[in-house]
Design a protein around this motif. Sequence first.
Motif, mmCIF file in Angstrom:
data_model
loop_
_atom_site.group_PDB
_atom_site.id
_atom_site.type_symbol
_atom_site.label_atom_id
_atom_site.label_comp_id
_atom_site.label_asym_id
_atom_site.label_seq_id
_atom_site.Cartn_x
_atom_site.Cartn_y
_atom_site.Cartn_z
ATOM 1 N N TYR A 75 0.836 -1.206 0.000
ATOM 2 C CA TYR A 75 0.000 0.000 0.000
ATOM 3 C C TYR A 75 0.869 1.254 0.000
ATOM 4 N N LEU A 88 -0.546 0.306 5.922
ATOM 5 C CA LEU A 88 -1.692 1.176 5.641
ATOM 6 C C LEU A 88 -1.545 2.527 6.329
ATOM 7 N N MET A 123 -1.592 6.173 4.582
ATOM 8 C CA MET A 123 -2.460 7.272 5.005
ATOM 9 C C MET A 123 -1.662 8.561 5.190
ATOM 10 N N LEU A 131 -8.751 4.416 2.483
ATOM 11 C CA LEU A 131 -7.692 3.807 3.285
ATOM 12 C C LEU A 131 -8.084 3.719 4.754
ATOM 13 N N LYS A 176 -8.241 0.332 6.818
ATOM 14 C CA LYS A 176 -7.479 0.147 8.053
ATOM 15 C C LYS A 176 -8.379 -0.280 9.193
ATOM 16 N N TYR A 183 -6.431 -0.079 -4.825
ATOM 17 C CA TYR A 183 -6.099 1.064 -5.668
ATOM 18 C C TYR A 183 -6.817 0.999 -7.012
#
Length: 661
Positions: free
Chosen positions: A278, A378, A382, A418, A422, A439
């Motif tokens: 990610y 993740l 972010m 995201l 998460k 994505y």
Amino acid sequence: MQMTNKPFNFTASPSQPQYFLYKFPEDVDSVIIKVVSDTVYPCSVVSVQDIVCPVYDLDHNVEFNGVYQSMTKKAAITVQRKDFPGEQFFVVFVIKPEDYACGGSVPSSIHGNVNRTWNLQRTKNLQVTIVPSIKKSVYIQAMFFSFLSFLSFYLGSLVVAFVHYIRVRKKASAERLSPENGSGIMTSSHPIAASTPEGSSYGAIDESSSSGGRQLSSPEHGLPAGSDTDSSVEEESDFDTMPEIESDKNVIRTKVFLYLSDLSRKDRRIVSKKYKIYFWNIITIAVFYALPVIQLVITYQTVVNVTGNQDICYYNFLCAHPLGVLSAFNNILSNVGHMLLGLLFLLIVLRRNILHRRAMEMKDVYTLDYGIPKHFGLFYAMGIALIMEGVLSACYHVCPNYSNFQFDTSFMYMIAGLCMLKLYQTRHPDINASAYSAYASFAVVICLAVLGVVFGKNDLWFWVIFSLIHVLASLALSTQIYYMGRFKMDLGIFRRAAMVLYTDCIQQCSRPMYMDRMVLLIVGNLVNWSFAIFGLVYRPRDFASYILGIFICNLLLYLAFYIIMKIRSSEKLLPIPLFCIVATAVVWAAALYFFFQTLSSWEETPAESREKNRSCILLGFFDDHDVWHFLSAAALFFSFLVLLTLDDDLDTVRRDKIPVF
């Protein structure tokens, strides 16, 4: 000659344009020309021209020289001394023969009706006031304020980290001096300290665990705890380490009562590597997305500067402070908070990651796994998304208009997505979406946003197709969530879902097996169907904000459900996450107040948009929208901290005691 700070009233008409000479005073380097009128129409043009002869004061040539704006009731142009070598200029006022350019009716010539007698009485009363703009010292104060405000977050984080360090040291000293723990080895009553990760036997499941199945040995059993960087087993094909026990997955994941130990059975190193993708993917996306955006907005700004057409960009002209080639530097500077707080969040996550690895290396005994599995990929993604939101928002505000508004919202979609991923990953680490599929889904959303910009204005067919896609996607995702990813995703998913619905709800009318999940999904689908119906009926022109609203509402719904279920499961909210939750709610409420203070609108003509312009409210430099930038950056930062710290209370709880919801 027009005087500084002295209003001047006059009347203009198509046959009698007006212009005035203004000369810069000795101590003034920049002025703002403010023009107001009590009537919307007739449409007029305000132009600032260099001292040349002849003066361009006719409708067909007023745009040939200097800078200009169309106007209904309000206009404002910032003029700098450096742009006029003679230190003086003309302010020209022209009344247009038609109102079409200002949002009025279609020109009569298009209808073939050119003999309008009212055209002879098109006069407009105007008042012009030329006031000094801000000095350079205000620019310096604003920059100091912007950076120091967010650097204070760094100071606060250092204080919290220092207090945490002192507490850990005291706790470690107490454990060393404890007679029950003289050897210094961590006892089972305190398997890990706060923020400490799971042990290296990540995949191990005790015979007494809720899975009721056989114990699975971890591939890394006997390896050093810090060997998670070993890449010998990190091939993509190895991400799913349980292909030979698909039936076991079906048994485990479809139980009525699931615990975290049931959904954290895979090799920790491989799962962690999966989530790191990610981070690396979003960096690649950010580079390839941002570079063309920067090039495009530079082109926009160049066109504005060369042509002098200030109708291209929708600024708040009453609070647009230029710097260099930029027309509204304040709107760009106010986005620095996203970048600074995004970087701070990355540093906080990095610190947790380092503490996680150190704790694993220091561990001398293998015990059952405790707490939420620590995967930071993740979180890193972010942080990058928050930084890129600041970059792209700044790019949008170089020249805000209808065509590039999607730049301001693209990474907001990714941030919301995201965050949801998460939150789901926290208690479903083995079955969360891969980076590639996530994505790819974001790419589809951005494609729909582009199509909405192009076709979403009045085309009913587009809204019918989009609403249908929205509803079907909600149903398909709900099915996957309800059955923990064990419902096969293919063209027959809706037929099978309908069969299950008929069998369980109509034929037998039995109680849902997973009541909590069912309640969440019913509410979620009602919210999404409401959005779909709203879009189909009202067809909002701001399609990008419409999609963003869908994402944010789903995220808030899921977060509220998660916190309610956490409290319902008798789990605690520690002081830091509780503070972050309260801070998030307060700051978001304040931010949204300023967000809805509309200062311009590209949904209208430039002249109509300027009617919403207002003066600066902070330091004489920032307007309401800049305050929104400051507060939304802080609100996003606190929101991220909520997700990072929400389950810190579970660090000493066995995973076979942590429920999944």
